[in-house]
Design an enzyme around this catalytic site. Structure first.
Site, PDB file in Angstrom:
ATOM      1  N   GLY A  44      74.426  52.916 -47.540  1.00 36.03           N
ATOM      2  CA  GLY A  44      75.690  52.287 -47.153  1.00 36.03           C
ATOM      3  C   GLY A  44      75.516  51.602 -45.811  1.00 36.03           C
ATOM      4  O   GLY A  44      74.845  52.114 -44.926  1.00 36.03           O
ATOM      5  N   SER A  98      98.338  44.526 -42.929  1.00 33.87           N
ATOM      6  CA  SER A  98      98.035  45.454 -41.826  1.00 33.87           C
ATOM      7  C   SER A  98      99.253  46.218 -41.327  1.00 33.87           C
ATOM      8  O   SER A  98     100.357  45.700 -41.217  1.00 33.87           O
ATOM      9  CB  SER A  98      97.441  44.687 -40.659  1.00 33.87           C
ATOM     10  OG  SER A  98      97.440  45.503 -39.520  1.00 33.87           O
ATOM     11  N   ARG A 104     101.734  56.829 -41.987  1.00 35.28           N
ATOM     12  CA  ARG A 104     101.667  56.155 -43.282  1.00 35.28           C
ATOM     13  C   ARG A 104     102.246  56.992 -44.429  1.00 35.28           C
ATOM     14  O   ARG A 104     102.964  56.469 -45.272  1.00 35.28           O
ATOM     15  CB  ARG A 104     100.216  55.804 -43.591  1.00 35.28           C
ATOM     16  CG  ARG A 104      99.704  54.746 -42.657  1.00 35.28           C
ATOM     17  CD  ARG A 104      98.242  54.473 -42.827  1.00 35.28           C
ATOM     18  NE  ARG A 104      97.862  53.363 -41.956  1.00 35.28           N
ATOM     19  CZ  ARG A 104      96.621  52.939 -41.798  1.00 35.28           C
ATOM     20  NH1 ARG A 104      95.632  53.531 -42.438  1.00 35.28           N
ATOM     21  NH2 ARG A 104      96.364  51.920 -41.018  1.00 35.28           N
ATOM     22  N   HIS A 110      94.769  53.549 -50.341  1.00 36.59           N
ATOM     23  CA  HIS A 110      94.091  52.812 -49.291  1.00 36.59           C
ATOM     24  C   HIS A 110      92.865  53.535 -48.744  1.00 36.59           C
ATOM     25  O   HIS A 110      91.851  52.929 -48.453  1.00 36.59           O
ATOM     26  CB  HIS A 110      95.091  52.581 -48.162  1.00 36.59           C
ATOM     27  CG  HIS A 110      94.523  51.872 -46.986  1.00 36.59           C
ATOM     28  ND1 HIS A 110      93.905  50.647 -47.088  1.00 36.59           N
ATOM     29  CD2 HIS A 110      94.453  52.199 -45.671  1.00 36.59           C
ATOM     30  CE1 HIS A 110      93.502  50.261 -45.887  1.00 36.59           C
ATOM     31  NE2 HIS A 110      93.804  51.193 -45.022  1.00 36.59           N
ATOM     32  N   LEU A 123      88.161  53.092 -38.315  1.00 33.48           N
ATOM     33  CA  LEU A 123      87.101  52.343 -37.648  1.00 33.48           C
ATOM     34  C   LEU A 123      86.521  53.191 -36.529  1.00 33.48           C
ATOM     35  O   LEU A 123      85.319  53.242 -36.311  1.00 33.48           O
ATOM     36  CB  LEU A 123      87.667  51.034 -37.087  1.00 33.48           C
ATOM     37  CG  LEU A 123      88.353  50.117 -38.093  1.00 33.48           C
ATOM     38  CD1 LEU A 123      88.772  48.812 -37.440  1.00 33.48           C
ATOM     39  CD2 LEU A 123      87.433  49.829 -39.261  1.00 33.48           C
TER      40      LEU A 123
END
Lengths: 669, 263, 254
Positions: free
Chosen positions: A43, A287, A340, A433, A473
């Protein structure tokens, strides 16, 4: 139940000291020995590229594998909003502890304290590293880095590059990787897919990979293997993941002995473009940063919602008092910026109650008109010295600001839906997601197979039951740049006497044979249904029964359905083409076969967890107001599932201990 | 290869050669058109003929002219070589190309336009440059009355009407009150040539080719040497369009038309 | 459904690198205008599989216009008729019923066809490996705010860094030149203070690698800029040209 089978290897000492002390005492490998140690990285996303580049810089011999045509295509590229870091550049009270606290709380108290604290500690270094690599983050006029806010936090700690932060960070890591490739220190294998790990005497010693162009099966040896293969959201068929994102590498490792942690913890992202029809192949995220300035609403009255659905009423004409800004109403403290899971469930609740606003009834509005006019328009008017601006002037002025901040997202929305979001409110609906679950790893990021590691989204470690925005991230890069280069020493320092690994060892021969046989079996079925047919069916089962809301009865049904689907798949799938050529259908078939097995495990895990937490919402366990009802007494553990022959599992538990945070009911009200 | 040849062998170096030679040729065109404007002077070619002598005898200009010949050849050679190299960068072509959707046709036709221009230059040079240097161009005699300034023109002939020659392009002496100038009469050659409508046609078409070539070429040259600037590039584009692709070719084209129709 | 379309597709089929390849014609029916171009290909492939034929191989991954993997040359243009859009973000509402759509792979010597519409773009990776980076090992960095970078420079650098490496510039260019791609990476770093130490060496190495890969030369037609899905500007090529010339002339190496 054998609790002793898993040991998280958390260092002793105070939370703030654990990492500092550990990385100063972890055994080292001297440079001369590093040259003789091979590391395979599977990966090439944020975790993989950053790990490969960093390990190569240290002197290890590194091989990198990715299934795409270039390491730069990994799906990290699609992350939009930003990356968190406890820099406190805004002077708004941020700190390592606060980032740690927000992440644990956001994860609904199902993450490991020590790992999360380490993540918060190294977060600041990531930003430094990326800036040094030439990542063009957004800046203010004075030349300093700009920040925005994200869901689940009350500070501005998110660094960003317009709506393309993931792209810029990945290109940074990719360029570091390409530098090592150019120096001859890393061997890159693009268009290669890992199809098995090879274990010799209990240690991971390499992988079996398929060259996707020639179809050739290859053996690759290594002293350690790093799986940086991302999440498994595509088990739902429709998700915001890339078409090629898959669980295969992690799943093969799982079947070879790596435990799978918290498989049922999936994140359903609240702001995605709604499904438009049966042809839909994937879903597109808008986003989370949009929730900074977009207000989410549905009509207050059902008849208005119906009128909008039938096209009789233009939402722009609906009066302010007839709109229900349900997040602001239910969660006044965080408003549109609740985490979320909370935002997604709230949207589902409104739509299930009949207030949905598109033809399928599964969409809510994300409306910029108000902030465009009154937040930005007024500010711009004041800057320009326009007294008494007209409404139209305000909109015009505000539009320019919104364009600067979110231009590419608005264009994307316009492109996909054909509707201009500057003129009309966006329509959004939750979609799969991210997967918090993944291969179980200890503090060193090592799985239960010695020498086999999992980094980034592929592991389970840092986000508990729900991930905060802009933290994926952060985690991917933390693992790759700043964790694995230290922790891998703990293992490899004992491998310096191993010498070269023999690719003709019987374990390699056997693994290669089993891979070939599986592929031949797939090709020989010659059934009547395409791979996508099965994938779509699996996705529907998962979304209906193991999606945003789950219950015991549905999960049991889903398990039966999936088992049925598995046997149908293995007797009726049709794969055209040949084994020894570029054959995307064959690739897909292998991945879907693994997804089917994973789907069953996810349902079993969800069924086992008799509580609601984060992204896992069991309808039986909710408060009277419909909020998630956690059961810390019985479920404050990580589920680590061990694969058993015949597609079966045994559950192991890693108890979660909170020594630095007081566990509380998660409230964003 | 040393660094210098390596630099010019690289893809950017080749562009650089085309740009530098091309822009140099553009400056030449301006000088050429201004000088040739003297064809329009109603003086039986005196000014033009003197200008021709000056251009072919002045040592500095002669040196520059060799640079010019070299530039033309090198520009053409490199241009064609580059066109070939660029062609093999795509060995299998597309079945359908919609070029007009993304670029101007002139920019895609530089090789063809350049080849037309090259052929034209050969015709043009053999018509005038060769004739002037090696051909039999008659001489003209201008007698200027130094007190009145009046100039009398006659062919430089013997009593029998045979053309006379001298050993240089020009002779100048004073005879009483008159200044006598004997000079190669290129002007006569020009006006004779341009009585041929076919040749005039060729010249006009060539001027179209030059106009189109420079429409892209002039501003492209600046881009190739790295000059692209939001403040100055519009001016370069303006110059390229109005001066090099319209004004200069139009003036050149006006010359044969003038001789064909008016003279 | 009403509004759905019937189309004729002429698609390039090529078994592998050494096959000569040819066009095949496929009718597709009942295509929704809301489908993306790739979803229309999904429909075609599903049909081909059900008919016992081999589906069309094409590269695609994120399907949201950022990974740069999709690469179709549609009716004579890379990524089809719209500007600023990748193939995956091109929707069928840009076509009308009865249309014939010709789909070809990117064509360039440096991008050999792998199968059907999929090409090998590893040349781009090798160009980046030759210098498209800032040499900073992990852990070497100073504080991110230690060197302020003006917003205009940061924005300009970002505008260049937006390149997704799809290769539409090469596909569009009549010379199959990769200069827009290469110059975008060179510009990203040339505009930042971090990029200065290696600025000269970077442009020399990357241009040399670009030439070695067999890409054509730029003739400033501007087709690349017009077709770039991310709107990368031609001014980057000018910057690369001037950096290259400057680096050549000022280098101390002989």
């Amino acid at each position: 139940m054998s609790a002793n089978k898993i040991d998280a290897k958390i260092p002793d000492g105070a939370l703030e000291q654990k990492w500092t002390k550990y990385r100063s005492t972890v055994p080292l490998v001297n440079p001369a020995n590093k040259r003789n140690l091979e590391v395979i990285v599977v990966g090439s996303g944020l975790a993989g590229s950053s790990a490969a580049a960093s390990l190569s810089e240290l002197g290890y011999k590194v091989k990198v594998f990715c299934f795409q045509d270039s390491p730069r295509r990994a799906h990290s590229i699609a992350a939009q909003g930003g990356i968190n870091a406890a820099k406190n550049y805004q002077n708004d009270g941020d700190s390592v502890y606060r980032l740690f606290y927000d992440t644990i709380k956001g994860g609904d108290y199902r993450a490991r304290e020590s790992n999360v604290y380490r993540l918060a500690e190294v977060s600041a270094n990531i930003i430094d590293q990326c800036v040094a690599q030439g990542v063009p983050f957004a800046r203010e006029y004075g030349g300093m880095l700009d920040n925005r806010s994200f869901g689940g936090t009350q500070v501005k700690r998110t660094f960003y590059a317009a709506g393309q932060t993931g792209q810029q960070l990945l290109l940074g890591a990719y360029s570091a990787l390409q530098r090592q490739i150019g120096l001859g220190a890393v061997s890159m294998y693009t268009r290669h897919e890992m199809l098995d790990v090879v274990i010799i005497d209990g240690k991971c010693r390499g992988i079996i990979a398929r060259d996707l162009i020639s179809g050739k099966i290859e053996r690759h040896t290594a002293h350690a293997v790093l799986l940086c293969t991302g999440g498994y959201g595509n088990v739902f068929f429709l998700s915001t993941n890339a078409m090629g994102s898959n669980v295969t590498a992690a799943w093969k490792a799982h079947k070879r002995g790596a435990f799978f942690g918290n498989p049922c913890f999936t994140q359903i992202h609240p702001t995605c473009i709604p499904v438009s029809g049966d042809h839909q192949s994937k879903l597109t995220l808008m986003s989370e940063s949009l929730r900074n300035d977009g207000r989410i609403w549905v009509p207050k009255k059902k008849e208005d919602a119906a009128a909008i659905r039938e096209g009789r009423l233009n939402p722009n004409d609906l009066k302010e008092e007839d709109r229900d800004y349900y997040l602001e109403r239910r969660y006044p403290a965080f408003g549109n910026l609740v985490p979320r899971d909370v935002a997604s469930r709230a949207a589902k609740e409104r739509c299930d109650a009949g207030f949905g606003v598109n033809q399928t009834g599964e969409a809510v509005y994300l409306d910029f008109a108000h902030n465009m006019k009154y937040k930005y328009g007024k500010k711009e008017a004041a800057k320009k010295g326009i007294t008494n601006p007209t409404e139209a002037q305000l909109t015009e002025l505000g539009k320019a600001v919104v364009k600067e901040q979110y231009g590419n997202l608005f264009d994307m929305y316009h492109q996909i839906t054909g509707v201009n979001p500057y003129e009309n409110p966006m329509m959004i609906y939750p979609a799969v997601h991210y997967t918090m679950g993944g291969l179980w790893v200890d503090y060193n990021l090592m799985t239960t197979v010695p020498g086999l590691y999992a980094l980034g989204e592929a592991n389970f470690s840092d986000h508990g039951a729900n991930r905060l925005g802009a933290s994926a991230l952060m985690q991917g890069l933390a693992d790759g740049y700043f964790v694995i280069p230290y922790t891998i020493g703990a293992y490899l320092s004992n491998e310096i006497r191993t010498g070269n690994i023999n690719p003709d060892h019987e374990a390699f021969v056997a693994a290669e044979k089993s891979v070939s046989e599986t592929l031949q079996k797939l090709m020989s079925i010659k059934g009547s249904k395409s791979v996508d047919y099965f994938h779509k069916r699996l996705g529907k089962i998962m979304w209906d029964k193991c999606g945003m809301a789950r219950n015991a009865e549905g999960l049991k049904q889903a398990i039966t359905d999936i088992q049925q689907l598995r046997s149908e798949f293995w007797s009726d799938v049709r794969i055209p083409g040949d084994l020894n050529e570029f054959n995307p259908e064959l690739e897909k078939a292998g991945r879907v076969a693994d997804f089917i097995e994973l789907g069953e495990l996810m349902c079993r895990d969800a069924l086992n967890r008799n509580e609601s937490c984060g992204g896992h919402f069991r309808e039986e366990y909710q408060t009277e107001e419909g909020e998630a009802l956690r059961d810390d007494e019985n479920f404050s553990y990580v589920s680590a599932w061990e694969f058993k022959p015949g597609v079966d599992w045994e559950l192991h538990k890693e108890e979660l201990k909170y020594e630095n945070i007081k566990i509380a009911q998660r409230s964003y009200k | 290869m040393n660094w210098f040849s390596k630099m010019f062998a690289s893809s950017i170096g080749q562009k650089l050669i085309l740009a530098l030679t091309g822009l140099f040729l553009c400056t030449f065109l301006v000088v050429h058109v201004i000088g040739n404007l003297q064809l329009f002077k109603n003086d039986n070619g005196l000014a033009f003929n003197l200008y021709s002598v000056f251009m072919t005898t002045n040592p500095l200009i002669k040196t520059v002219s060799y640079l010019l010949y070299f530039s033309i050849l090198f520009h053409a050679f490199k241009g064609l070589q580059l066109a070939y190299k660029n062609k093999i960068a795509r060995p299998v072509g597309y079945a359908v190309i919609n070029g007009k959707a993304n670029s101007h046709w002139t920019s895609r036709s530089m090789g063809v336009l350049g080849t037309i221009i090259l052929v034209f230059i050969v015709v043009h040079m053999s018509d005038f440059w060769y004739e002037y240097k090696f051909g039999n161009i008659p001489y003209a005699k201008y007698t200027e009355n130094m007190s009145t300034g009046e100039v009398k023109f006659e062919r430089y002939l013997s009593e029998a009407g045979e053309p006379l020659t001298i050993n240089s392009k020009k002779e100048e002496y004073v005879e009483g009150n008159n200044k006598i100038i004997i000079v190669k009469d290129l002007y006569e050659e020009v006006s004779e040539e341009f009585e041929n409508p076919f040749l005039v046609m060729v010249y006009i078409l060539a001027m179209f080719a030059i106009g189109f070539h420079l429409f892209h070429g002039f501003q492209s040259g600046f881009q190739s040497i790295g000059l692209n600037h939001p403040r100055y590039s519009p001016a370069i584009k303006f110059l390229g369009l109005w001066v090099f692709s319209i004004l200069v070719p139009a003036l050149f084209a006006a010359m044969p038309i003038y001789f064909l129709l008016i003279k | 459904m009403s509004g759905n379309m019937n189309l004729t597709l002429k698609v390039w089929r090529q078994k592998n690198k050494s096959d000569k390849g040819r066009f095949e014609t496929y009718p597709v029916q009942d295509i929704s205008p809301d489908m993306s171009f790739l979803e229309m290909f999904d429909v075609l492939n599903e049909k081909l599989i059900n008919d016992g034929k081999e589906p069309v191989a094409f590269d695609h991954d994120c399907r949201e216009g950022i990974c740069g993997m999709c690469s179709m040359f549609i009716n004579g243009r890379p990524h089809g008729p719209l500007q600023g859009v990748t193939t995956c973000q091109l929707h069928m509402r840009s076509f009308k019923t009865g249309d014939t759509i010709v789909v070809e792979p990117w064509r360039a010597k440096a991008f050999p066809v792998i199968k059907d519409l999929a090409v090998d773009r590893s040349a781009f990776d090798r160009i980046i490996a030759s210098g498209g980076f800032i040499s900073v090992n992990t852990g070497n960095a100073q504080d991110a705010n230690a060197t302020p970078i003006g917003k205009d420079d940061a924005d300009a650098s970002f505008a260049a860094a937006m390149c997704i490496g799809c290769g539409a510039c090469v596909a569009a260019c009549k010379n199959a030149s990769a200069m827009l791609f290469v110059s975008a990476k060179i510009s990203q770093f040339a505009l930042l203070p971090q990029g200065q130490p290696e600025r000269n060496q970077r442009v020399l190495n990357m241009v040399a690698q670009m030439d070695a890969e067999g890409f054509g030369s730029c003739t400033n037609t501007g087709a690349c800029e017009a077709e770039c899905p991310k709107g990368i500007s031609l001014s980057n090529i000018a910057r690369m040209n001037r950096d290259f010339i400057g680096a050549q002339l000022s280098s101390q190496k002989v």
